[in-house]
Design a protein around this motif. Structure first.
Motif, PDB file in Angstrom:
ATOM      1  N   LEU A  15       0.805  -1.282   0.041  1.00  0.00           N
ATOM      2  CA  LEU A  15       0.001  -0.117   0.184  1.00  0.00           C
ATOM      3  C   LEU A  15       0.875   1.256   0.015  1.00  0.00           C
ATOM      4  CD1 LEU A  15      -3.075   0.800  -0.163  1.00  0.00           C
ATOM      5  CD2 LEU A  15      -2.894   0.849   2.659  1.00  0.00           C
ATOM      6  N   THR A  16       1.989   1.232   1.036  1.00  0.00           N
ATOM      7  CA  THR A  16       2.705   2.360   0.743  1.00  0.00           C
ATOM      8  C   THR A  16       3.422   2.747  -0.175  1.00  0.00           C
ATOM      9  OG1 THR A  16       3.031   1.761   3.075  1.00  0.00           O
ATOM     10  CG2 THR A  16       4.579   3.427   2.332  1.00  0.00           C
ATOM     11  N   ALA A  17       3.881   1.707  -0.891  1.00  0.00           N
ATOM     12  CA  ALA A  17       4.396   1.742  -2.309  1.00  0.00           C
ATOM     13  C   ALA A  17       3.778   1.919  -3.333  1.00  0.00           C
ATOM     14  CB  ALA A  17       5.168   0.043  -2.752  1.00  0.00           C
ATOM     15  N   ILE A  18       2.452   1.750  -3.468  1.00  0.00           N
ATOM     16  CA  ILE A  18       1.544   1.987  -4.329  1.00  0.00           C
ATOM     17  C   ILE A  18       1.116   3.618  -4.171  1.00  0.00           C
ATOM     18  CG2 ILE A  18      -1.019   2.043  -5.117  1.00  0.00           C
ATOM     19  CD1 ILE A  18      -0.894  -1.013  -4.601  1.00  0.00           C
ATOM     20  N   ARG A  19       1.249   4.031  -2.992  1.00  0.00           N
ATOM     21  CA  ARG A  19       0.748   5.358  -2.850  1.00  0.00           C
ATOM     22  C   ARG A  19       1.853   6.285  -3.036  1.00  0.00           C
ATOM     23  NH1 ARG A  19      -2.708   4.497   2.965  1.00  0.00           N
ATOM     24  NH2 ARG A  19      -4.584   4.123   1.699  1.00  0.00           N
ATOM     25  N   SER A  20       3.116   5.645  -3.037  1.00  0.00           N
ATOM     26  CA  SER A  20       4.271   6.555  -3.548  1.00  0.00           C
ATOM     27  C   SER A  20       4.381   6.868  -5.024  1.00  0.00           C
ATOM     28  CB  SER A  20       5.657   6.110  -2.908  1.00  0.00           C
ATOM     29  OG  SER A  20       5.967   4.628  -3.365  1.00  0.00           O
ATOM     30  N   VAL A  21       3.628   6.124  -6.044  1.00  0.00           N
ATOM     31  CA  VAL A  21       3.508   6.259  -7.410  1.00  0.00           C
ATOM     32  C   VAL A  21       3.063   7.579  -7.595  1.00  0.00           C
ATOM     33  CG1 VAL A  21       2.435   5.519  -9.474  1.00  0.00           C
ATOM     34  CG2 VAL A  21       3.131   4.068  -7.701  1.00  0.00           C
ATOM     35  N   PRO A  22       3.856   8.446  -8.245  1.00  0.00           N
ATOM     36  CA  PRO A  22       3.472   9.835  -8.674  1.00  0.00           C
ATOM     37  C   PRO A  22       2.274  10.286  -9.291  1.00  0.00           C
ATOM     38  CG  PRO A  22       5.733   9.434  -9.447  1.00  0.00           C
ATOM     39  CD  PRO A  22       5.042   8.168  -8.818  1.00  0.00           C
ATOM     40  N   SER A  23       1.491  11.187  -8.483  1.00  0.00           N
ATOM     41  CA  SER A  23       0.090  11.229  -8.952  1.00  0.00           C
ATOM     42  C   SER A  23      -0.003  11.911 -10.335  1.00  0.00           C
ATOM     43  CB  SER A  23      -0.475  12.395  -8.075  1.00  0.00           C
ATOM     44  OG  SER A  23       0.150  13.526  -8.000  1.00  0.00           O
ATOM     45  N   GLU A  24       1.034  12.501 -11.023  1.00  0.00           N
ATOM     46  CA  GLU A  24       1.060  12.732 -12.240  1.00  0.00           C
ATOM     47  C   GLU A  24       0.824  11.530 -13.341  1.00  0.00           C
ATOM     48  OE1 GLU A  24       4.392  13.405 -10.817  1.00  0.00           O
ATOM     49  OE2 GLU A  24       3.325  15.111  -9.850  1.00  0.00           O
ATOM     50  N   TYR A  25       1.363  10.376 -12.723  1.00  0.00           N
ATOM     51  CA  TYR A  25       0.953   9.230 -13.714  1.00  0.00           C
ATOM     52  C   TYR A  25      -0.591   8.923 -13.566  1.00  0.00           C
ATOM     53  CZ  TYR A  25       6.015   7.902 -13.035  1.00  0.00           C
ATOM     54  OH  TYR A  25       7.408   7.766 -13.105  1.00  0.00           O
ATOM     55  N   ARG A  26      -0.917   8.925 -12.621  1.00  0.00           N
ATOM     56  CA  ARG A  26      -2.605   8.693 -12.515  1.00  0.00           C
ATOM     57  C   ARG A  26      -3.069   9.752 -13.637  1.00  0.00           C
ATOM     58  NH1 ARG A  26      -5.915   7.598  -7.294  1.00  0.00           N
ATOM     59  NH2 ARG A  26      -7.098   5.971  -8.425  1.00  0.00           N
ATOM     60  N   ARG A  27      -2.769  10.935 -13.347  1.00  0.00           N
ATOM     61  CA  ARG A  27      -3.678  12.312 -14.212  1.00  0.00           C
ATOM     62  C   ARG A  27      -2.908  11.746 -15.906  1.00  0.00           C
ATOM     63  NH1 ARG A  27      -1.302  16.933 -11.555  1.00  0.00           N
ATOM     64  NH2 ARG A  27      -1.017  16.033  -9.648  1.00  0.00           N
TER      65      ARG A  27
END
Lengths: 299, 286
Positions: free
Chosen positions: B163-175
């Motif tokens: 969960l911690t690792a997934i949350r550290s994925v930069p939010s720009e990727y999602r956008r």
């Protein structure tokens, strides 16, 4: 300031390491089992007593808890005494008594012939070891040959022994356990010839394993088995050659699989030690011995 | 106190703390080596791997520790084998497939599960899981029981670190993914998990370290026969369980042999870490 490579840092590391390793080596004679588990049983409010007499007991972790209780009661009756009860195994208790490190050594097995010279063993109680099975198992009694055969992998099915048509799940104790030694000695078995399906550490693990395996057989201290049966556990005690382990049959020797709980002294016990041993063998502590599920040796 | 002195004191205190935590491993190692010395001298290392059985107290003692190392490794691999997908799945579900309130509740719940003492898992395994397995395949205490109980124990660790690792994925990727019209499944499989792979692998390694060192739970459910199992339903004994089972013995020699097996286990763990480390770095640079 650059501390990397500083000689001070190096020296402090070194001294720290030396200090701790040195600390380790002091304790080597003690190791895990005997890591100074001192049970101090001093009674508060007796500082008015001018003379303090001290007795040190070391040895068997089976005897230590009951001896701790006995020592506490002894101190209450004789406030001038202070008694230290330390665990560390039967061998250590016997060795300490011989070397004079302890006033009294505690052992939960008979002295070996190599250990006997110069030592006096005073029995305070007996501990019986009995075979147990699941309560649903119809087998009531097993004789010595049947038990030997089960543990050597000869008898593999309960049917031949009067039980259900099911494979016997044989539970043995781990090496180094006191009950295993008594069991092997009584049935003249060698550890390498035993074919076990499961191996357990302590009595409780054997009992729990049998409750999960209706076709299992194992052995535990009579006290542990008795307690479980009386409290509705799904186990039953199997008679040995038709004899049930009871207070009387264990004391008389009619029930054969037993071990003694001993207090060992170098030569005949002297004043203080003799006083404590006499107390430990007297009626006054029978309730304490029975509370730990052992059988007091004298009536 | 001048600022320089202040700085010096702080540096000293902090480097002292660093030395202690770093030096501890070394100390554990030295202590083990020292305690096992009598066994190394009289038995030797080679017999640990070439003796076929484990009977340290027999008249002709045998010191084959190999089956127990295999037991430790098998039960750990098995546990991680199912805890990793379940833990990772849980993390993905919490992050991408649940409502905000449910998410918080689930996270707390998993944290709580991670804090349950191992002996509780072991006891549960012994009184409910083992009889169930025993019904199909007696005696029930077996490799599979160990794998199930251990996996259950380490799954929360895997879930939380994932969960911690997934949350550290930069939010720009999602956008960016949303802007490009990438679907959720595609986004998770092709972007989130690969980006977070290093953290997930690190979590799995942490879980594996906990699993291989676990003692009480495996001691209760694995049956403790030192053998290389032919199938999942045969009992095994792990190195840690062996030490716990036999340390009650009061002879100096037997205890020393047990310390030696502890030393061997530590070496095995170091070798595993050594093998995994380069792989972790490669994942990070990909």
């Amino acid at each position: 300031m650059n501390l990397k490579g500083s000689p001070f840092l190096f020296l402090s590391t070194l001294s720290l390491l030396i200090a701790v390793v040195g600390g380790c080596s002091e304790g080597t004679g003690v190791g895990i089992a005997g890591s100074g588990n001192v049970r101090r049983s001093s009674v508060d409010g007796v500082s008015s007593q001018p003379t303090r007499r001290k007795l040190v007991l070391t040895g068997s972790s089976t005897v230590a808890p009951v001896m701790h209780e006995i020592a506490r009661r002894f101190e209450t009756l004789h406030p001038e005494y202070r008694i230290d009860v330390q665990t560390g195994g039967s061998s250590r208790g016997i060795g300490d008594a011989k070397n004079g490190i302890a006033d009294i050594g505690m052992a939960s097995r008979d002295l070996k012939s190599s250990e006997k010279s110069g030592l006096v063993a005073n029995r305070i109680a007996m501990d019986g070891i009995c075979l147990i099975a699941h309560r649903s198992n119809p087998v009531m009694s097993l004789d010595t040959e049947q038990v030997r055969s089960i543990y050597r992998g000869g008898a593999k099915n309960w049917k031949a022994l009067g039980g259900p048509d099911a494979r016997i799940v044989v539970i043995n104790k781990a090496e180094g356990r006191g009950t295993l030694e008594v069991f092997l000695k009584h049935f003249s078995l060698a550890i390498e010839n035993i074919e076990a399906d499961l191996i357990a550490g302590d009595n409780q693990q054997v009992i729990k394993s049998i409750q999960s395996n209706p076709h299992a057989i194992g052995y535990v201290s009579v006290g542990a088995a008795d307690y479980e049966v009386k409290n509705g556990g799904q186990i039953k005690i199997i008679q040995s050659d038709g004899v049930s382990p009871t207070m009387n049959s264990i004391r008389s020797g009619q029930f054969p699989i037993t071990r003694p709980l001993l207090l060992i002294t170098k030569g005949q016990p002297q004043e203080d030690a003799a006083r404590l041993i006499q107390f430990a063998q007297s009626d006054e502590v029978h309730d304490l011995i029975k509370a730990q599920y052992f059988v007091p040796s004298a009536e | 106190m001048s600022p320089r002195l202040n700085d010096r004191v702080l540096t000293l205190v902090l480097s002292g703390a660093a030395i202690v935590s770093g030096g501890l491993v070394l100390l554990v190692f030295l202590f083990l080596a020292k305690q096992s010395l009598p066994a190394i001298v009289s038995v030797g290392i080679s017999r640990l791997f070439f003796d076929s059985h484990w009977h340290p107290t027999a008249t002709n003692p045998q010191f084959g520790v190999w089956p127990m190392i295999a037991g430790s490794c098998l039960v750990t691999i098995g546990a991680i084998g199912w805890a990793l997908p379940v833990g990772l799945g849980t993390a993905v579900a919490i992050e991408f497939y649940s409502f905000k309130y449910v998410m918080g509740f689930l996270t707390r719940f998993i944290e709580l599960l991670g804090g349950v003492p191992s002996v509780v898992f072991g006891f549960w395994g012994l009184v409910s899981l083992v009889p169930a397995i025993s019904y199909f395949h007696p005696p029930g205490q077996s490799l599979i029981a160990g794998i199930l109980v251990l996996g259950l124990m380490v799954a929360p660790t895997v879930a939380l670190t994932s969960l911690t690792a997934i949350r550290s994925v930069p939010s720009e990727y999602r956008r960016g993914a949303v802007a490009l019209g990438v679907g959720r499944v595609r986004f998770i499989c092709s972007i989130v998990v690969p980006t977070a792979a290093r953290g997930i692998a690190g979590g799995a390694l942490l879980a594996a370290a906990r699993a291989i060192g676990e003692t009480m739970a495996v001691l209760m459910v694995c049956g403790n026969i030192p053998q290389i199992p032919k199938n999942l339903f045969e009992p095994i004994r792990t190195v840690t369980a062996n030490i716990a089972l036999e340390m009650g013995d009061d002879t100096v020699f037997h205890r020393s042999v047990l310390f030696l097996t502890g030393l061997v286990l530590m070496l095995v763990v170091m070798i595993i870490l050594g093998i995994v480390e380069p792989f972790r770095k490669r994942v990070a640079y990909e």
